[in-house]
Design a protein around this motif. Structure first.
Motif, mmCIF file in Angstrom:
data_model
loop_
_atom_site.group_PDB
_atom_site.id
_atom_site.type_symbol
_atom_site.label_atom_id
_atom_site.label_comp_id
_atom_site.label_asym_id
_atom_site.label_seq_id
_atom_site.Cartn_x
_atom_site.Cartn_y
_atom_site.Cartn_z
ATOM 1 N N ARG A 1 -4.042 -9.875 0.217
ATOM 2 C CA ARG A 1 -3.304 -9.000 1.126
ATOM 3 C C ARG A 1 -3.713 -9.210 2.574
ATOM 4 O O ARG A 1 -2.872 -9.212 3.469
ATOM 5 C CB ARG A 1 -3.525 -7.537 0.736
ATOM 6 C CG ARG A 1 -2.818 -7.169 -0.540
ATOM 7 C CD ARG A 1 -3.012 -5.706 -0.863
ATOM 8 N NE ARG A 1 -2.421 -4.842 0.149
ATOM 9 C CZ ARG A 1 -2.678 -3.547 0.253
ATOM 10 N NH1 ARG A 1 -3.521 -2.983 -0.567
ATOM 11 N NH2 ARG A 1 -2.087 -2.818 1.173
ATOM 12 N N LEU B 1 -5.384 0.025 -5.240
ATOM 13 C CA LEU B 1 -4.261 -0.053 -4.315
ATOM 14 C C LEU B 1 -4.676 0.330 -2.898
ATOM 15 O O LEU B 1 -4.223 -0.267 -1.933
ATOM 16 C CB LEU B 1 -3.150 0.884 -4.780
ATOM 17 C CG LEU B 1 -2.508 0.531 -6.108
ATOM 18 C CD1 LEU B 1 -1.626 1.667 -6.576
ATOM 19 C CD2 LEU B 1 -1.689 -0.737 -5.985
ATOM 20 N N ALA B 2 -5.571 1.317 -2.795
ATOM 21 C CA ALA B 2 -5.791 1.917 -1.480
ATOM 22 C C ALA B 2 -6.724 1.125 -0.588
ATOM 23 O O ALA B 2 -6.473 1.000 0.600
ATOM 24 C CB ALA B 2 -6.328 3.328 -1.649
ATOM 25 N N CYS C 1 -6.027 3.722 -8.400
ATOM 26 C CA CYS C 1 -5.934 4.271 -7.039
ATOM 27 C C CYS C 1 -6.782 3.502 -6.042
ATOM 28 O O CYS C 1 -6.261 3.061 -5.025
ATOM 29 C CB CYS C 1 -6.305 5.736 -7.020
ATOM 30 S SG CYS C 1 -5.471 6.650 -8.284
ATOM 31 N N LEU D 1 -0.216 -6.374 -6.491
ATOM 32 C CA LEU D 1 -0.891 -6.151 -7.777
ATOM 33 C C LEU D 1 0.011 -6.579 -8.934
ATOM 34 O O LEU D 1 -0.440 -7.236 -9.880
ATOM 35 C CB LEU D 1 -1.280 -4.680 -7.915
ATOM 36 C CG LEU D 1 -2.106 -4.325 -9.142
ATOM 37 C CD1 LEU D 1 -3.443 -5.027 -9.108
ATOM 38 C CD2 LEU D 1 -2.323 -2.825 -9.245
ATOM 39 N N GLY D 2 1.286 -6.240 -8.850
ATOM 40 C CA GLY D 2 2.228 -6.622 -9.902
ATOM 41 C C GLY D 2 2.327 -8.123 -10.051
ATOM 42 O O GLY D 2 2.317 -8.660 -11.169
ATOM 43 N N LEU D 3 2.398 -8.835 -8.911
ATOM 44 C CA LEU D 3 2.538 -10.290 -8.973
ATOM 45 C C LEU D 3 1.254 -10.955 -9.456
ATOM 46 O O LEU D 3 1.295 -11.917 -10.224
ATOM 47 C CB LEU D 3 2.953 -10.845 -7.603
ATOM 48 C CG LEU D 3 4.356 -10.411 -7.158
ATOM 49 C CD1 LEU D 3 4.691 -11.000 -5.803
ATOM 50 C CD2 LEU D 3 5.412 -10.817 -8.174
ATOM 51 N N ALA E 1 0.850 -3.248 -1.528
ATOM 52 C CA ALA E 1 -0.211 -3.075 -2.517
ATOM 53 C C ALA E 1 0.365 -3.143 -3.923
ATOM 54 O O ALA E 1 -0.150 -3.854 -4.791
ATOM 55 C CB ALA E 1 -0.912 -1.733 -2.297
ATOM 56 N N PHE E 2 1.455 -2.413 -4.140
ATOM 57 C CA PHE E 2 2.064 -2.397 -5.476
ATOM 58 C C PHE E 2 2.595 -3.776 -5.847
ATOM 59 O O PHE E 2 2.368 -4.279 -6.940
ATOM 60 C CB PHE E 2 3.205 -1.377 -5.519
ATOM 61 C CG PHE E 2 2.765 0.048 -5.505
ATOM 62 C CD1 PHE E 2 2.271 0.648 -6.644
ATOM 63 C CD2 PHE E 2 2.850 0.800 -4.350
ATOM 64 C CE1 PHE E 2 1.865 1.972 -6.638
ATOM 65 C CE2 PHE E 2 2.448 2.124 -4.318
ATOM 66 C CZ PHE E 2 1.952 2.707 -5.475
ATOM 67 N N VAL E 3 3.317 -4.394 -4.905
ATOM 68 C CA VAL E 3 3.931 -5.686 -5.196
ATOM 69 C C VAL E 3 2.866 -6.750 -5.447
ATOM 70 O O VAL E 3 2.939 -7.503 -6.425
ATOM 71 C CB VAL E 3 4.868 -6.111 -4.045
ATOM 72 C CG1 VAL E 3 5.410 -7.504 -4.278
ATOM 73 C CG2 VAL E 3 6.012 -5.126 -3.910
ATOM 74 N N PHE F 1 4.040 -6.387 5.941
ATOM 75 C CA PHE F 1 4.400 -5.655 4.726
ATOM 76 C C PHE F 1 3.239 -5.594 3.726
ATOM 77 O O PHE F 1 3.013 -4.581 3.069
ATOM 78 C CB PHE F 1 5.614 -6.366 4.125
ATOM 79 C CG PHE F 1 5.953 -5.984 2.720
ATOM 80 C CD1 PHE F 1 6.593 -4.789 2.464
ATOM 81 C CD2 PHE F 1 5.660 -6.831 1.670
ATOM 82 C CE1 PHE F 1 6.922 -4.437 1.171
ATOM 83 C CE2 PHE F 1 5.983 -6.486 0.379
ATOM 84 C CZ PHE F 1 6.618 -5.286 0.132
ATOM 85 N N VAL G 1 -0.049 -5.410 4.087
ATOM 86 C CA VAL G 1 -1.159 -4.475 4.264
ATOM 87 C C VAL G 1 -0.683 -3.020 4.222
ATOM 88 O O VAL G 1 -1.475 -2.103 4.303
ATOM 89 C CB VAL G 1 -1.971 -4.719 5.560
ATOM 90 C CG1 VAL G 1 -2.842 -5.945 5.398
ATOM 91 C CG2 VAL G 1 -1.075 -4.843 6.752
ATOM 92 N N GLN G 2 0.625 -2.801 4.082
ATOM 93 C CA GLN G 2 1.117 -1.432 3.944
ATOM 94 C C GLN G 2 1.230 -1.067 2.463
ATOM 95 O O GLN G 2 1.037 -1.912 1.595
ATOM 96 C CB GLN G 2 2.484 -1.312 4.620
ATOM 97 C CG GLN G 2 2.373 -1.370 6.127
ATOM 98 C CD GLN G 2 3.714 -1.307 6.794
ATOM 99 O OE1 GLN G 2 4.702 -1.773 6.245
ATOM 100 N NE2 GLN G 2 3.753 -0.744 7.978
ATOM 101 N N ALA G 3 1.579 0.199 2.224
ATOM 102 C CA ALA G 3 1.598 0.694 0.850
ATOM 103 C C ALA G 3 2.457 -0.132 -0.121
ATOM 104 O O ALA G 3 1.988 -0.495 -1.200
ATOM 105 C CB ALA G 3 2.021 2.154 0.834
ATOM 106 N N PRO G 4 3.710 -0.477 0.212
ATOM 107 C CA PRO G 4 4.516 -1.207 -0.775
ATOM 108 C C PRO G 4 3.888 -2.541 -1.153
ATOM 109 O O PRO G 4 3.936 -2.954 -2.311
ATOM 110 C CB PRO G 4 5.843 -1.431 -0.055
ATOM 111 C CG PRO G 4 5.863 -0.487 1.064
ATOM 112 C CD PRO G 4 4.467 -0.197 1.439
#
Lengths: 191, 197
Positions: free
Chosen positions: B150, B30-31, B27, B184-186, B180-182, B173, B175-178
């Motif tokens: 980011r 990502l945040a 958490c 971290l995944g990459l 963060a996920f992308v 894109f 610095v927004q929520a999506p």
């Protein structure tokens, strides 16, 4: 009434607890590999989050604020949540064994689910009234369940395809979650 | 104990680097990683809690009854979290406001509880200290790197310094929520590629 509807819809979709507020990401990634576990976790979270949101609000207003010991909030909230989870576990085991078997190992895991603690803290931060605090807790919990179940469905499909080696498992899972979050941004125009 | 103290320290930096290898404590990862500075601040706060709680748990490990160990760990951790919260309020108020509810949420960061349970409750004082420090530094580095990626892609600068040329169009894109996920995944994917060699 209109305000409450807006509150419910915005808490479920627009400020979705996982995809927009980043709370509860660990169980989101950890329990979404199979649809069954996702449903179990979603059920357990809806149950505990509703109770925890209500009880922490009462304790905060009539105990912490009344006695001016707000600096103990973190420790008080985590103890409430931990004992609540323990209590719910014992209660379900005795009186509703079927539900207990269904939720199984997910109940104890909820203690360290930041979504529960996060909602309790957000309720305090935004100075909500009792009714709105309960309603928002329920709505956040539903949003959590919805995102988790949707994500589990997508992830099961993704795992059927061939993923390039280094992207396997968690990595592609996170990228998928990003796409889902992007879809949820689309709800922003609703309210 | 076959492993030396140095090895316990080093494993947190690469082999078991927290948010990547052990997918724990996601958490805050990502945040708060919208900027490198926030990421590092959050990492340092978590490191402080991790090191202190690891030390105390390891000192008390023979006195805590194993049946109620988790509540005991949580109280120890919560105490240090309150400490960090008050310290930041006094000395780093800007960062305190920026991180918001994610400071009290360190208490439910599974990384901290996970290290108490998996390592400090079974090991002596010095290895526990090394483990906490290594994991904490690994966590801080990951947050800093993710934040830098980011921030630089999303706004075109790192703490006010432009990193790309003048024609760079910020990629909001990220610095927004999506994002963060992308991101971290990459990053996880990049680490997998490097780790294989």
């Amino acid at each position: 009434m209109g305000d409450l509807t807006v509150l419910i819809i915005s808490s479920i979709f627009i400020n979705n607890i996982i995809l927009a507020q980043y709370l509860g990401a660990c169980p989101f990634v950890g329990t979404s590999k199979k649809m069954e576990t996702a449903i179990g976790m979603a059920g357990a979270v809806v149950f505990v989050l509703t109770l925890a949101g209500t009880i922490t609000w009462v304790i905060n207003t009539y105990f912490l604020v009344a006695l001016e010991i707000e600096f103990l909030r973190t420790i008080a909230f985590i103890m409430i949540i931990a004992s609540l989870v323990q209590f719910v576990e014992m209660f379900l085991k005795k009186s509703i064994p079927a539900l207990y078997a269904g939720l199984g190992i997910f109940l104890p895991l909820i203690t360290t689910n930041c979504a529960v603690m996060g909602v309790a803290l957000l309720n305090v931060q935004d100075e909500l009234t009792f009714l709105t605090a309960i309603i928002r807790s329920v709505a956040f919990a539903i949003g959590f369940g919805l995102a988790l179940i949707l994500f589990a469905g997508v992830r099961e499909r993704v795992n059927l395809g061939r993923t390039p080696g280094p992207l396997k498992d968690t990595s592609i899972g996170l990228v998928t979650a990003g796409m889902l979050a992007m879809a949820f941004i689309g709800f922003q125009g609703m309210v | 104990m076959a492993k030396t103290v140095a090895q316990e320290f080093k494993k947190g930096l690469w082999d078991e680097i927290p948010p990547f290898r052990l997918v724990l404590g996601l958490c805050p990862v990502l945040a708060v990683t919208t900027t490198a500075e926030n990421g590092l601040g959050m990492g340092l706060a978590t490191t402080f809690v991790l090191v202190c709680s690891n030390m105390l748990v390891s000192l008390l490990r023979n006195n805590i009854p194993s049946r109620i160990r988790v509540p005991c760990f949580i109280i120890i951790i919560a105490t240090f979290v309150i400490l960090v919260e008050l310290l930041m309020q006094a000395f780093a108020y800007g960062l305190f406001l920026e991180l918001g509810i994610f400071i009290p949420l360190i208490v439910v960061n599974c990384l901290v509880l996970g290290r108490s349970e998996a390592f400090a409750s079974k090991n002596k004082f010095v290895p526990s200290l090394a483990d906490g420090l290594g994991m904490g530094i690994g966590f801080t580095l990951s947050l800093g790197v993710l934040g830098a990626v980011r921030e630089s892609l999303g706004t075109g600068m790192i703490s006010g310094v432009k990193v790309f040329g003048p024609s760079f169009e910020p990629f909001e894109f990220m610095v927004q929520a999506p994002g963060a996920f992308v991101a971290l995944g990459l990053l996880l994917c990049v680490m997998n590629i490097i780790g294989k060699k």
